[in-house]
Structures are given as C-alpha cells and as structure tokens.
Design an enzyme around this catalytic site. Structure first.
Site, PDB file in Angstrom:
ATOM      1  CE  LYS A 165      -3.538  -2.951   0.635  1.00 24.89           C
ATOM      2  NZ  LYS A 165      -4.264  -3.189  -0.615  1.00 24.89           N
ATOM      3  CE  LYS A 267     -11.029  -6.256  -3.719  1.00 21.08           C
ATOM      4  NZ  LYS A 267     -10.400  -5.164  -2.961  1.00 21.08           N
TER       5      LYS A 267
HETATM    6 MG    MG Z   1      -6.928  -2.497  -3.867  1.00 21.59          MG
END
Ligand code: MG
Length: 371
Positions: A165, A267
């Site tokens: 990240k 997702k």
């Molecule tokens: Mg992502």
C-alpha cells in the site's frame, strides 16, 4: 425446495492491528460483519456474509446491510433457492443497489446449491483450474524500511506475491518506497503497488514514469475515478489494476473499452454477490484481463466463497488472492476453508457448498429472524 426462513447475526471483528491505506489517509481497527443463514424446508441451510473493509474504504455501511435485509429477505421467503438468477433480479427490483446485503444472500443461495449438488462451489463455477490459488500478502503503508520488513515477515509465512500500500502526494517518498521494495524483492516474487485512489493523475504519471525502468509490478487504482485512471493508463507504461472504481458489469465494460487498465480485482461484496462476480469474471476472461478474485472483507466464510470462484478461473487470467480473515483476531474455524498454506490455498474437494460455516455459539444471539 422452498426457502422457509432467514436468520441474521451481527458481529464486530477486531483487526489484529490497525490498518492504514491510501498513503495513510484511511485507517480502521475493526470490521462490521453481518451473517445470514438461509433455511429451507428440505433441511439444508446456506450461509452468507456481508462485510465492508472498514468504514473509510468504500461507500458501504455495516448497519446498512442489516437495514437492507428488512426489504430483501422477504423477497426470498417461499422461493426456490435454486432460482439464483431470478432471485437476484427480484432483489434488484425490490431494492436497487446495496451490493453487500445482496452478496450475503446470494452467497447463501450458492452454498445451498452446492450442498444440493453434493459438490464444492468451484465445480459449479466451472471446475478447478490447477491445484490451488496463490495468495498475496497485504503490506500496510510505512517508511521504505518498514515496508521491506513487512514483506520479509510475509515471506516467512509463505507469501510470494505482495500487495504494497503506497500513495500520498509525496512523489519522492513514493519513489523511495518502490525502489526499496524492488531492490530487495527476490526475482521469483511479485508485487502490486496499491495506491487505493490516493493520487491525482499528474502525481501518478510522475511516480510511475520515474520507476518505469525498475518497477516490475502492477499499479492498482492509482486515482479516484475510472476517467482519471484512463488518463494515467494512456500516459504510462506499467500495467494498471482497477479495483474501487468498478461496481457494475457496465463499469468493467467501460474500463475495457477505454483501455483504462489491463486487469481488475473482482470482489463479491463490492459487485453484489457471486452471481454478478462470476459474470464479470467470464467477461474478463473473454477480453484477456488478469484478475485478483477475492472478497472485500470478512471472515473465512466470505474468503472461502470468493476463493471457490478464484480456483475456477483460468490460471492465465488469475493473479493471487488475498485473505481478509488473516487480519482478524477471531478465528471460529481454525484450519477449515480457505487457508494460507505456504502461500497457497487448496480447497477441500469433499466439502459441498462453501465448505465452512460460523458456529452458532460464536455468532451468539441472532439479531433478527425472517419467516
Ligand atoms: Mg486494492
């Protein structure tokens, strides 16, 4: 077979440590999960879970999932749980949007379908492709040294693909993180830099072009919108993975037709269930995109449901999946369902349906019962 009842539970799921993303802009410490059990007159039950990844990540609200059930659960009562496509359309008619609530119910319908067929879900989704699914680590934003240390720790758990990240407007800081990770990453490992929409297109282009000769990984959701990501894709050379800007089938069609990326994360909670996610998966296979198939958040139940879809996705289109449950304090079914074993998940072929369910003594008192 008819659906006779739906029982609802709510659980707060503490994370083992606070989670930071989007260049440190977004933080949360627990997940808000809703569990449903869809009950039938044949005695079979199916389990589903709706769970946002914290409150700050996407427009999804744990309390909203439970409120939406007041309208969605009655749509299913008295219906054949095998009519999955029709029941998805009926839920859309009763309440547009609200994908996380629909995902929980759709997941439970697929669990019943697998149990009726006596087959694991991956067989209903097209059959296993390969022995298992690679899983990726999730590396929280930090200094270059901190991030390298987190990747080293993930490697010790078997991970060979990492989701690092990064983000924020500090161009030099982002380049330093990427260069530190690339300098220490073994040749047989992969990394995706997940910006979680933190950059404006100018920053994205500056960072990505600066590391164009050395960064081997994908850049994920560099900017907020599909339009912004398309600008970045037109002005950089690295592959772009799209995630948070994709909510509908039409979004994927738009992204592909505009060459806004070369892959995406699919997702079930974000897209409204396994049914919708499978449709998107099949489209992405047809156009040659690569995918991470996984869920947004939740326990091993949501993870395992998504990993059945991952396992049935052709290997050339499939990248590693992540396991949200690996970040939780609680584990109600140790060793069961989708588990990281040396960087791979292998799903049991002899467990029909999803193959894992939350025990009632862990769930506690139900919040609501519809019949
Ligand atoms: Mg992502």
């Amino acid at each position: 077979m008819k659906i006779t009842g739906i029982t609802l539970w709510h659980r707060r799921l503490p994370l083992s440590k606070p989670y930071w993303l989007s260049g440190g802009r977004l933080k949360f410490e627990a997940l808000d999960s809703t569990f449903v059990r869809v009950e039938t007159d044949g005695g079979l039950v199916g389990w589903g879970e709706g769970c946002p990844w914290g409150e700050t990540y996407l427009p999804a609200f744990g309390g909203g999932i439970r409120a939406a059930m007041e309208l969605l659960a009655p749509v299913l009562i008295g219906e054949n749980p095998g009519d999955i496509d029709r029941l998805n359309r009926a839920m859309d008619q009763a309440l547009p949007g609200h994908p996380y609530a629909k995902s929980a119910l759709d997941m439970a319908l697929w669990d019943i379908a697998g149990k009726r067929a006596g087959a694991p879900l991956f067989e209903l989704f097209g059959g296993a492709e390969g022995e298992g699914v690679a899983v990726n680590s999730s590396i929280s934003t930090g200094t270059p040294d901190e991030m390298v240390a987190l990747i080293d720790a993930a490697r010790a758990k078997g991970y060979r693909t990492h989701s690092a990240k990064i983000g924020g407007a500090d161009i030099a800081g982002n380049i330093a993180r990427i260069e530190a990770i690339e300098a220490t990453l073994p040749a047989d490992e992969n990394v995706t830099y997940d910006i979680n929409r933190a950059w404006v297109p100018g920053v994205a282009i500056q960072v990505m072009q600066s590391v164009a000769g050395s960064a081997r990984g994908w850049f994920e959701q560099p900017c907020q919108t599909l339009d912004q990501c398309a600008v970045v894709a037109a002005n950089t050379t690295q592959p772009i993975m799209l995630d948070e800007c994709l909510h509908t089938f039409q979004d994927h069609l738009d992204a592909w037709s505009r060459s806004a990326g070369q892959g995406c994360k699919i997702k079930p909670n974000r897209l409204g269930g396994l049914t919708r996610t499978r449709q998107v998966r099949d489209f992405c296979v047809a156009v040659g995109w690569q995918m991470h198939v996984e869920d947004v958040g939740g326990t091993v139940l949501a993870d395992t449901a998504a990993l059945h879809l991952a396992l049935s996705t052709p290997e050339e289109n499939r990248l590693a999946s992540w396991l949200a449950h690996a970040h939780l304090v609680d584990d109600y079914a140790p060793g069961e369902g989708a588990r990281n074993e040396g960087g791979m998940v292998r799903l049991a072929a002899d467990k029909p349906g999803i193959g894992v369910e939350p025990p009632e003594d862990w769930l506690g008192e139900p919040l609501r019962h519809f019949s």
